[in-house]
Scaffold this motif. Structure first.
Motif, PDB file in Angstrom:
ATOM      1  N   ALA A 147       0.841  -1.201  -0.003  1.00 38.56           N
ATOM      2  CA  ALA A 147      -0.032  -0.001  -0.175  1.00 38.56           C
ATOM      3  C   ALA A 147       0.801   1.192   0.098  1.00 38.56           C
ATOM      4  CB  ALA A 147      -1.035  -0.061   1.120  1.00 38.56           C
ATOM      5  N   TYR A 148       2.036   1.412   0.850  1.00 42.04           N
ATOM      6  CA  TYR A 148       2.693   2.583   1.162  1.00 42.04           C
ATOM      7  C   TYR A 148       3.576   2.669  -0.195  1.00 42.04           C
ATOM      8  CZ  TYR A 148       6.360   5.532   2.650  1.00 42.04           C
ATOM      9  OH  TYR A 148       7.340   6.605   2.917  1.00 42.04           O
ATOM     10  N   ALA A 149       4.050   1.859  -0.891  1.00 39.08           N
ATOM     11  CA  ALA A 149       5.070   2.051  -1.914  1.00 39.08           C
ATOM     12  C   ALA A 149       4.083   1.877  -3.178  1.00 39.08           C
ATOM     13  CB  ALA A 149       5.764   0.497  -2.312  1.00 39.08           C
ATOM     14  N   GLY A 150       2.755   1.502  -3.231  1.00 34.87           N
ATOM     15  CA  GLY A 150       1.867   1.659  -4.234  1.00 34.87           C
ATOM     16  C   GLY A 150       1.727   3.149  -4.502  1.00 34.87           C
ATOM     17  N   ALA A 151       1.343   3.855  -3.261  1.00 31.33           N
ATOM     18  CA  ALA A 151       0.847   5.435  -3.307  1.00 31.33           C
ATOM     19  C   ALA A 151       2.121   6.083  -3.816  1.00 31.33           C
ATOM     20  CB  ALA A 151       0.462   5.775  -1.862  1.00 31.33           C
ATOM     21  N   LYS A 152       3.370   5.708  -3.402  1.00 34.23           N
ATOM     22  CA  LYS A 152       4.485   6.403  -3.543  1.00 34.23           C
ATOM     23  C   LYS A 152       4.958   6.437  -5.097  1.00 34.23           C
ATOM     24  CE  LYS A 152       5.534   8.302   0.324  1.00 34.23           C
ATOM     25  NZ  LYS A 152       5.293   9.691   0.606  1.00 34.23           N
ATOM     26  N   PHE A 153       4.817   4.965  -5.803  1.00 35.18           N
ATOM     27  CA  PHE A 153       4.907   4.768  -6.989  1.00 35.18           C
ATOM     28  C   PHE A 153       4.122   5.690  -7.716  1.00 35.18           C
ATOM     29  CE2 PHE A 153       7.667   1.175  -6.417  1.00 35.18           C
ATOM     30  CZ  PHE A 153       8.161   0.573  -7.623  1.00 35.18           C
ATOM     31  N   ALA A 154       2.951   5.767  -7.303  1.00 26.95           N
ATOM     32  CA  ALA A 154       1.957   6.533  -8.255  1.00 26.95           C
ATOM     33  C   ALA A 154       2.274   7.971  -7.973  1.00 26.95           C
ATOM     34  CB  ALA A 154       0.496   6.297  -7.424  1.00 26.95           C
ATOM     35  N   LEU A 155       2.561   8.495  -6.998  1.00 26.46           N
ATOM     36  CA  LEU A 155       3.037   9.889  -6.580  1.00 26.46           C
ATOM     37  C   LEU A 155       4.233  10.202  -7.660  1.00 26.46           C
ATOM     38  CD1 LEU A 155       2.877  12.592  -5.037  1.00 26.46           C
ATOM     39  CD2 LEU A 155       4.497  11.669  -3.513  1.00 26.46           C
ATOM     40  N   GLU A 156       5.230   9.276  -7.838  1.00 25.69           N
ATOM     41  CA  GLU A 156       6.094   9.273  -8.912  1.00 25.69           C
ATOM     42  C   GLU A 156       5.712   9.640 -10.248  1.00 25.69           C
ATOM     43  OE1 GLU A 156       9.789   8.709  -8.488  1.00 25.69           O
ATOM     44  OE2 GLU A 156       9.951   8.243  -6.227  1.00 25.69           O
ATOM     45  N   ALA A 157       4.733   8.631 -10.562  1.00 25.52           N
ATOM     46  CA  ALA A 157       4.089   8.743 -11.976  1.00 25.52           C
ATOM     47  C   ALA A 157       3.407  10.413 -12.150  1.00 25.52           C
ATOM     48  CB  ALA A 157       3.073   7.882 -12.194  1.00 25.52           C
ATOM     49  N   VAL A 158       2.657  10.652 -11.048  1.00 29.36           N
ATOM     50  CA  VAL A 158       1.705  12.009 -11.034  1.00 29.36           C
ATOM     51  C   VAL A 158       3.071  13.153 -11.227  1.00 29.36           C
ATOM     52  CG1 VAL A 158       0.272  13.749  -9.668  1.00 29.36           C
ATOM     53  CG2 VAL A 158      -0.116  11.262  -9.890  1.00 29.36           C
ATOM     54  N   SER A 159       4.146  12.861 -10.471  1.00 29.34           N
ATOM     55  CA  SER A 159       5.230  13.865 -10.682  1.00 29.34           C
ATOM     56  C   SER A 159       5.577  14.141 -12.085  1.00 29.34           C
ATOM     57  CB  SER A 159       6.440  13.766  -9.570  1.00 29.34           C
ATOM     58  OG  SER A 159       5.717  13.731  -8.266  1.00 29.34           O
ATOM     59  N   ASP A 160       5.728  12.921 -12.699  1.00 30.19           N
ATOM     60  CA  ASP A 160       6.478  12.934 -13.920  1.00 30.19           C
ATOM     61  C   ASP A 160       5.440  13.502 -14.908  1.00 30.19           C
ATOM     62  OD1 ASP A 160       8.845  11.645 -13.626  1.00 30.19           O
ATOM     63  OD2 ASP A 160       8.032   9.689 -13.871  1.00 30.19           O
ATOM     64  N   ALA A 161       4.314  13.164 -15.122  1.00 26.54           N
ATOM     65  CA  ALA A 161       3.223  13.941 -15.817  1.00 26.54           C
ATOM     66  C   ALA A 161       3.134  15.409 -15.270  1.00 26.54           C
ATOM     67  CB  ALA A 161       1.880  13.132 -15.431  1.00 26.54           C
ATOM     68  N   LEU A 162       3.177  15.748 -14.366  1.00 24.76           N
ATOM     69  CA  LEU A 162       3.086  17.289 -13.718  1.00 24.76           C
ATOM     70  C   LEU A 162       4.017  17.870 -14.178  1.00 24.76           C
ATOM     71  CD1 LEU A 162       1.335  19.290 -12.160  1.00 24.76           C
ATOM     72  CD2 LEU A 162       2.897  18.756 -10.353  1.00 24.76           C
ATOM     73  N   ARG A 163       5.442  17.339 -14.032  1.00 20.97           N
ATOM     74  CA  ARG A 163       6.635  18.144 -14.674  1.00 20.97           C
ATOM     75  C   ARG A 163       6.662  18.384 -16.208  1.00 20.97           C
ATOM     76  NH1 ARG A 163       9.840  14.263 -13.765  1.00 20.97           N
ATOM     77  NH2 ARG A 163      10.230  13.550 -15.848  1.00 20.97           N
ATOM     78  N   ARG A 164       6.080  17.204 -16.823  1.00 24.39           N
ATOM     79  CA  ARG A 164       6.061  17.402 -18.451  1.00 24.39           C
ATOM     80  C   ARG A 164       4.971  18.727 -18.915  1.00 24.39           C
ATOM     81  NH1 ARG A 164       7.252  11.271 -18.165  1.00 24.39           N
ATOM     82  NH2 ARG A 164       9.553  11.469 -18.361  1.00 24.39           N
ATOM     83  N   GLU A 165       3.869  18.802 -17.962  1.00 23.72           N
ATOM     84  CA  GLU A 165       2.805  19.558 -18.306  1.00 23.72           C
ATOM     85  C   GLU A 165       2.976  21.021 -17.870  1.00 23.72           C
ATOM     86  OE1 GLU A 165      -0.729  16.120 -16.904  1.00 23.72           O
ATOM     87  OE2 GLU A 165      -0.161  18.019 -15.618  1.00 23.72           O
ATOM     88  N   VAL A 166       3.767  21.354 -16.692  1.00 19.39           N
ATOM     89  CA  VAL A 166       3.956  22.613 -16.262  1.00 19.39           C
ATOM     90  C   VAL A 166       5.278  23.185 -16.486  1.00 19.39           C
ATOM     91  CG1 VAL A 166       2.141  22.514 -14.522  1.00 19.39           C
ATOM     92  CG2 VAL A 166       4.583  22.002 -14.027  1.00 19.39           C
ATOM     93  N   ALA A 167       6.223  22.391 -16.964  1.00 24.52           N
ATOM     94  CA  ALA A 167       7.656  22.933 -17.204  1.00 24.52           C
ATOM     95  C   ALA A 167       7.713  23.890 -18.609  1.00 24.52           C
ATOM     96  CB  ALA A 167       8.675  21.743 -17.922  1.00 24.52           C
ATOM     97  N   PRO A 168       6.909  23.647 -19.498  1.00 22.35           N
ATOM     98  CA  PRO A 168       6.999  25.015 -20.388  1.00 22.35           C
ATOM     99  C   PRO A 168       6.176  26.317 -19.777  1.00 22.35           C
ATOM    100  CG  PRO A 168       5.882  22.852 -21.395  1.00 22.35           C
ATOM    101  CD  PRO A 168       6.081  22.792 -20.028  1.00 22.35           C
ATOM    102  N   LEU A 169       5.575  26.212 -18.756  1.00 24.93           N
ATOM    103  CA  LEU A 169       4.849  27.400 -18.106  1.00 24.93           C
ATOM    104  C   LEU A 169       5.656  28.003 -17.152  1.00 24.93           C
ATOM    105  CD1 LEU A 169       1.319  25.604 -17.582  1.00 24.93           C
ATOM    106  CD2 LEU A 169       2.338  27.059 -19.678  1.00 24.93           C
ATOM    107  N   GLY A 170       6.979  27.357 -16.786  1.00 19.05           N
ATOM    108  CA  GLY A 170       7.840  27.948 -15.921  1.00 19.05           C
ATOM    109  C   GLY A 170       7.893  27.222 -14.561  1.00 19.05           C
TER     110      GLY A 170
END
Length: 292
Positions: A147-170
């Motif tokens: 459960a703990y690692a599952g949520a952290k794996f998911a947080l890593e994936a969300v972080s990757d997606a968010l990084r690629r979404e907002v990097a062009p926005l600064g």
């Protein structure tokens, strides 16, 4: 004090441990830190020059909305959001009740998404950054860490997606992956694991009881030899303040080692390494299978 250092930073989960140490370290560097706490007693303990406690349970929409309003009303730019709040719940996949699975994800994933959504407008205006405190458990899932690692794996994936979404926005997005840190969270995690193990059926205890005890012993050993919260906080502060941050920072020798191992070892080999590591902490005379 420069205008840069007068900016705001939000740190969730700042009652104790890494969150509290990070809030104090960033305040020492001149930022005004909104430190999320859940209790009045925690607010009194952390309130200091540059640290302003705010009531924040990241699973409560009212608290998240109030935080967003507090930031919007402040003339200072929001430099960073440090998503640090979290709980550690360890039990075998078979034995952990579904309600606990859902709560782990609510706190360790969905709450962070809610706070990030609420503060992104301010971060976009200030060209700030999001720093998500993950875990080496976001790279390697040890037994009982489903459960703990599952949520952290998911947080890593969300972080990757968010990084690629907002990097062009600064806006920059950074993941911090701590290993063993000497904090109350680890102690509470062991106590929670023991409580959950006590609720296992006799059949489940026969299957997993010794494994749970071995994992708890390994966790206690890794925590006692890990970094102090203050030392880890200085590394988090680096991720918050450095001009060109990396996308990921591993904190601690154990985290750095496991990160390297995941890059060079196959899953089966990593399974054997994990089993051998746990065997050293297993009750005397009981062996763990390698399943190789």
């Amino acid at each position: 004090m420069s205008s840069e250092n007068r900016k705001l930073i939000v740190v969730s989960g700042a009652s104790t441990g890494l969150g509290a140490a990070t809030a104090r370290e960033l305040a020492r560097r001149g930022f005004h830190v909104l430190a999320g706490v859940r209790r009045d007693s925690d607010a009194d303990a952390i309130r200091s020059t540059g640290v302003e406690p705010v009531t924040l349970d990241i699973t409560e929409p009212e608290h998240v909305g109030a935080l967003a309003a507090r930031v919007a009303d402040d003339p200072r730019a929001l430099h960073a959001l440090v998503n640090n709040a979290g709980i550690q719940v360890n039990a075998p996949v078979e034995t952990l009740p579904m309600a606990r699975w859902r709560w782990v994800f609510e706190v360790n994933l969905f709450g962070h998404v809610a706070v990030t959504q609420a503060l992104l407008p301010a971060l976009l205006r200030g060209r700030g950054r999001v720093v998500n405190i993950s875990s080496i458990g976001g790279r390697v899932a040890m037994p009982t860490y489903g459960a703990y690692a599952g949520a952290k794996f998911a947080l890593e994936a969300v972080s990757d997606a968010l990084r690629r979404e907002v990097a062009p926005l600064g806006v920059r997005v950074v993941v911090v992956e701590p290993g063993g840190i000497r904090t109350e969270m680890a102690t509470r995690g062991i106590a929670t694991a023991n409580d959950l193990a006590a609720d296992m059926t006799p059949e489940q205890d026969e299957r997993y009881g010794d494994l749970v005890r071995a994992v708890n012993a390994l966790m206690a050993s890794g925590t006692s030899s890990g970094l102090t919260a203050d030392a880890a906080a200085r590394l988090v502060a680096k991720a918050v303040t450095t001009r060109r941050p990396r996308t990921r920072y591993a904190i601690g020798r154990d985290a750095a080692l496991l990160t390297r191992l995941t890059r060079v070892l196959s899953d089966r080999t990593l399974d054997r390494v994990t089993a051998a590591t746990l065997r050293r902490h297993h009750p005397k005379g009981v062996a763990l299978a390698d399943h190789g």
